[in-house]
Write a protein that holds these residues in place. Structure first.
Motif, mmCIF file in Angstrom:
data_model
loop_
_atom_site.group_PDB
_atom_site.id
_atom_site.type_symbol
_atom_site.label_atom_id
_atom_site.label_comp_id
_atom_site.label_asym_id
_atom_site.label_seq_id
_atom_site.Cartn_x
_atom_site.Cartn_y
_atom_site.Cartn_z
ATOM 1 N N ALA A 189 0.827 -1.210 0.000
ATOM 2 C CA ALA A 189 0.000 0.000 0.000
ATOM 3 C C ALA A 189 0.861 1.260 0.000
ATOM 4 C CB ALA A 189 -0.932 -0.008 1.219
ATOM 5 N N THR A 190 1.946 1.232 0.766
ATOM 6 C CA THR A 190 2.850 2.385 0.822
ATOM 7 C C THR A 190 3.498 2.638 -0.528
ATOM 8 O OG1 THR A 190 3.316 1.977 3.165
ATOM 9 C CG2 THR A 190 4.872 3.358 1.960
ATOM 10 N N ARG A 191 3.958 1.568 -1.166
ATOM 11 C CA ARG A 191 4.612 1.728 -2.467
ATOM 12 C C ARG A 191 3.630 2.212 -3.534
ATOM 13 N NH1 ARG A 191 10.123 2.202 -3.482
ATOM 14 N NH2 ARG A 191 11.008 1.729 -1.451
ATOM 15 N N ILE A 192 2.406 1.733 -3.487
ATOM 16 C CA ILE A 192 1.390 2.237 -4.428
ATOM 17 C C ILE A 192 1.176 3.726 -4.203
ATOM 18 C CG2 ILE A 192 -1.062 2.151 -5.024
ATOM 19 C CD1 ILE A 192 -0.978 -0.851 -4.478
ATOM 20 N N ASN A 193 1.095 4.124 -2.937
ATOM 21 C CA ASN A 193 0.862 5.523 -2.601
ATOM 22 C C ASN A 193 2.009 6.416 -3.075
ATOM 23 O OD1 ASN A 193 -0.658 7.646 -0.992
ATOM 24 N ND2 ASN A 193 1.309 7.684 0.067
ATOM 25 N N VAL A 194 3.259 6.005 -2.799
ATOM 26 C CA VAL A 194 4.385 6.861 -3.179
ATOM 27 C C VAL A 194 4.574 6.906 -4.694
ATOM 28 C CG1 VAL A 194 5.583 6.579 -0.971
ATOM 29 C CG2 VAL A 194 6.046 4.969 -2.825
ATOM 30 N N ARG A 195 4.215 5.825 -5.378
ATOM 31 C CA ARG A 195 4.304 5.852 -6.838
ATOM 32 C C ARG A 195 3.263 6.785 -7.435
ATOM 33 N NH1 ARG A 195 5.237 -0.194 -9.166
ATOM 34 N NH2 ARG A 195 5.571 1.038 -11.079
ATOM 35 N N LEU A 196 2.090 6.820 -6.827
ATOM 36 C CA LEU A 196 1.058 7.767 -7.279
ATOM 37 C C LEU A 196 1.474 9.198 -6.984
ATOM 38 C CD1 LEU A 196 -2.167 5.846 -6.180
ATOM 39 C CD2 LEU A 196 -1.324 6.179 -8.517
ATOM 40 N N ILE A 197 2.134 9.406 -5.830
ATOM 41 C CA ILE A 197 2.641 10.740 -5.494
ATOM 42 C C ILE A 197 3.690 11.166 -6.508
ATOM 43 C CG2 ILE A 197 4.002 12.046 -3.810
ATOM 44 C CD1 ILE A 197 2.649 10.426 -1.602
ATOM 45 N N ARG A 198 4.600 10.252 -6.845
ATOM 46 C CA ARG A 198 5.663 10.575 -7.792
ATOM 47 C C ARG A 198 5.086 10.901 -9.170
ATOM 48 N NH1 ARG A 198 10.812 6.800 -9.761
ATOM 49 N NH2 ARG A 198 12.217 8.533 -10.198
ATOM 50 N N ALA A 199 4.030 10.198 -9.545
ATOM 51 C CA ALA A 199 3.398 10.436 -10.844
ATOM 52 C C ALA A 199 2.449 11.631 -10.816
ATOM 53 C CB ALA A 199 2.647 9.190 -11.284
ATOM 54 N N LYS A 200 2.234 12.216 -9.608
ATOM 55 C CA LYS A 200 1.345 13.359 -9.428
ATOM 56 C C LYS A 200 -0.050 13.068 -9.973
ATOM 57 C CE LYS A 200 5.135 16.697 -9.600
ATOM 58 N NZ LYS A 200 5.719 17.897 -10.237
ATOM 59 N N ILE A 201 -0.571 11.930 -9.544
ATOM 60 C CA ILE A 201 -1.901 11.506 -9.964
ATOM 61 C C ILE A 201 -2.916 11.882 -8.888
ATOM 62 C CG2 ILE A 201 -3.371 9.508 -10.485
ATOM 63 C CD1 ILE A 201 -0.937 8.153 -11.675
ATOM 64 N N GLY A 202 -3.975 12.556 -9.303
ATOM 65 C CA GLY A 202 -5.061 12.905 -8.390
ATOM 66 C C GLY A 202 -4.608 13.744 -7.216
ATOM 67 N N TRP A 203 -5.155 13.399 -6.054
ATOM 68 C CA TRP A 203 -4.879 14.188 -4.851
ATOM 69 C C TRP A 203 -3.688 13.628 -4.066
ATOM 70 C CZ3 TRP A 203 -5.319 11.055 -0.571
ATOM 71 C CH2 TRP A 203 -6.111 9.900 -0.719
ATOM 72 N N PHE A 204 -2.996 12.646 -4.596
ATOM 73 C CA PHE A 204 -1.863 12.043 -3.886
ATOM 74 C C PHE A 204 -0.686 13.014 -3.868
ATOM 75 C CE2 PHE A 204 -4.383 8.435 -5.224
ATOM 76 C CZ PHE A 204 -4.366 7.622 -4.112
ATOM 77 N N ARG A 205 -0.303 13.458 -2.705
ATOM 78 C CA ARG A 205 0.797 14.391 -2.525
ATOM 79 C C ARG A 205 1.568 14.045 -1.254
ATOM 80 N NH1 ARG A 205 -0.585 15.122 -6.895
ATOM 81 N NH2 ARG A 205 -1.061 17.068 -8.021
ATOM 82 N N ASN A 206 2.806 14.544 -1.155
ATOM 83 C CA ASN A 206 3.580 14.369 0.071
ATOM 84 C C ASN A 206 2.907 15.088 1.225
ATOM 85 O OD1 ASN A 206 5.741 12.825 -0.998
ATOM 86 N ND2 ASN A 206 6.665 14.678 -1.849
#
Length: 252
Positions: free
Chosen positions: A30-47
């Motif tokens: 789950a963490t890796r999915i989250n950080v990959r989405l953050i890196r790709a700047k998809i949706g509301w996923f941010r640091n």
């Protein structure tokens, strides 16, 4: 399936370990999915930031490990309560180990080549937990009727484990703690060329052995490492950023 779970996990008292094992894997994915989405700047996923400060998830991991660890200590003894605490500890462990490279280098190398150390740390934790879950215990082995003092066997296994790890054979050393004959093989075989053992006892003393070690590394080890990296990148994303660590200053 239910009968197996009741007989092999619950009845043997391994429910807390099972919960820890499962939550370690689930939280890491789950963490890796989250950080990959953050890196790709998809949706509301941010640091997660406070002002200009980036709060790394290792911070939340440490808090969860403290909560789960204290809960395990003060647990009244019920297996269910212990399992819940172990689950919290497992989530915290995944968050901490996922940024193990940051702790090791004291620098944010998450997406750099050094960041693969975090994935290796998680894999080792999962492997060790899995071996414990199936009933293996470190530094124990059924040798039949003991001929040598068990304490001497434990010391000997520890020495072999240290030698194996110093030779750069991490996986053999970790697995050998549960299957001691592997330690004997790892300790006797030639060290990897970049290992501390090779630097101390081979480089400069035996060019022939060093050349043999390099040949083995290129012939057999490199393809395995490439396959491992490919699997890691499929699961956790590519660690392809250039290194930003400051070069060490030479001492005068």
């Amino acid at each position: 399936m239910g009968h197996w779970f009741q007989h092999s996990i619950v009845a043997t008292g391994r429910l807390p370990l099972f919960c820890y094992f499962v939550m370690l894997i689930v939280a890491f994915i789950a963490t890796r999915i989250n950080v990959r989405l953050i890196r790709a700047k998809i949706g509301w996923f941010r640091n997660f930031t406070v002002g200009e400060m980036h709060i790394h998830h290792v911070v939340f991991g440490v808090v969860l490990m403290l909560i789960g660890g204290v809960a395990l200590i003060v647990s009244p003894g019920s297996q269910v309560g212990t399992a819940v605490a172990a689950s919290v500890f497992g989530v915290g462990s995944a968050l901490v180990l996922d940024e193990f490279a940051l702790i090791l280098h004291l620098h944010d190398v998450y997406w750099e080549e050094e960041g693969r150390t975090s994935v290796d740390a998680v894999f080792i934790a999962i492997a060790v937990s899995g071996l414990l879950l199936i009933g293996l215990r470190p530094l124990t082995w059924d040798y039949g009727t003991p001929v040598v003092n068990p304490a001497a066997l434990i010391v000997a296994n520890l020495v072999l484990a240290v030698v194996t790890l110093l030779k750069g054979k991490i996986w053999t050393g970790m697995a050998g703690l549960f299957v001691p004959p592997m330690l004997l093989v790892g300790a006797l075989r030639l060290a990897r060329p970049g290992s501390p053992w090779a630097r101390w006892f081979i480089a400069g003393r035996s060019p022939r052995k060093l050349a043999k070690a390099v040949h083995r590394e290129e012939r057999w080890r490199r393809p395995v490492i490439r396959a491992k990296i490919a699997f890691q990148e499929f699961l956790s994303g590519r660690h392809d950023l250039p290194s930003t660590r400051r070069p060490r200053r030479s001492r005068t």
